[in-house]
Design a protein around this motif. Sequence first.
Motif, PDB file in Angstrom:
ATOM      1  N   LEU A 166      -2.611   3.689   1.959  1.00 20.12           N
ATOM      2  CA  LEU A 166      -1.761   3.626   3.020  1.00 20.12           C
ATOM      3  C   LEU A 166      -1.525   4.952   3.488  1.00 20.12           C
ATOM      4  N   LEU A 205       3.569  -4.060   0.750  1.00 16.85           N
ATOM      5  CA  LEU A 205       3.045  -4.546   1.920  1.00 16.85           C
ATOM      6  C   LEU A 205       4.026  -5.141   2.886  1.00 16.85           C
ATOM      7  N   ASP A 221      -1.927   6.201   7.275  1.00 16.49           N
ATOM      8  CA  ASP A 221      -0.693   6.962   8.099  1.00 16.49           C
ATOM      9  C   ASP A 221      -1.363   8.291   8.541  1.00 16.49           C
ATOM     10  N   ILE A 229       1.196  -4.610   9.115  1.00 15.54           N
ATOM     11  CA  ILE A 229       0.231  -5.194   8.159  1.00 15.54           C
ATOM     12  C   ILE A 229       0.445  -6.561   8.368  1.00 15.54           C
ATOM     13  N   ASN A 271      -1.043   2.799  -2.172  1.00 17.40           N
ATOM     14  CA  ASN A 271      -0.054   3.598  -1.672  1.00 17.40           C
ATOM     15  C   ASN A 271      -0.972   4.986  -1.180  1.00 17.40           C
ATOM     16  N   ARG A 308       6.517  -3.167   5.636  1.00 24.53           N
ATOM     17  CA  ARG A 308       5.810  -2.679   6.943  1.00 24.53           C
ATOM     18  C   ARG A 308       5.733  -3.550   7.958  1.00 24.53           C
ATOM     19  N   ILE A 318      -3.085  -3.108  10.304  1.00 18.17           N
ATOM     20  CA  ILE A 318      -3.773  -3.375   8.882  1.00 18.17           C
ATOM     21  C   ILE A 318      -3.869  -4.837   8.707  1.00 18.17           C
ATOM     22  N   CYS A 339      -4.699  -7.435   5.609  1.00 17.68           N
ATOM     23  CA  CYS A 339      -4.833  -7.537   4.278  1.00 17.68           C
ATOM     24  C   CYS A 339      -5.563  -8.969   3.909  1.00 17.68           C
TER      25      CYS A 339
END
Length: 64
Positions: free
Chosen positions: A22, A54, A26, A60, A19, A57, A34, A36
């Motif tokens: 992120l 995850l 942001d 991602i 968090n 959003r 993004i 991952c």
Amino acid sequence: MSKNIAVLTDIHGNSSALNAVLKDIDEQGNIEHIYCLGDLIAIGHETNQVLEGLLSRNDISCSR
């Protein structure tokens, strides 16, 4: 044409750290996507929170 991206890896179920990262991404305001790369869960105790964060959003992509 360049694209600003962020790469996440080795989250290991640490939702608090995810968090924070992120939030920083942001706040940058210029990251378009993004990626991952893996090691999302398994070690940490916040596995469900990591997955929820995850998957909630649209910006991602996670490797499988």
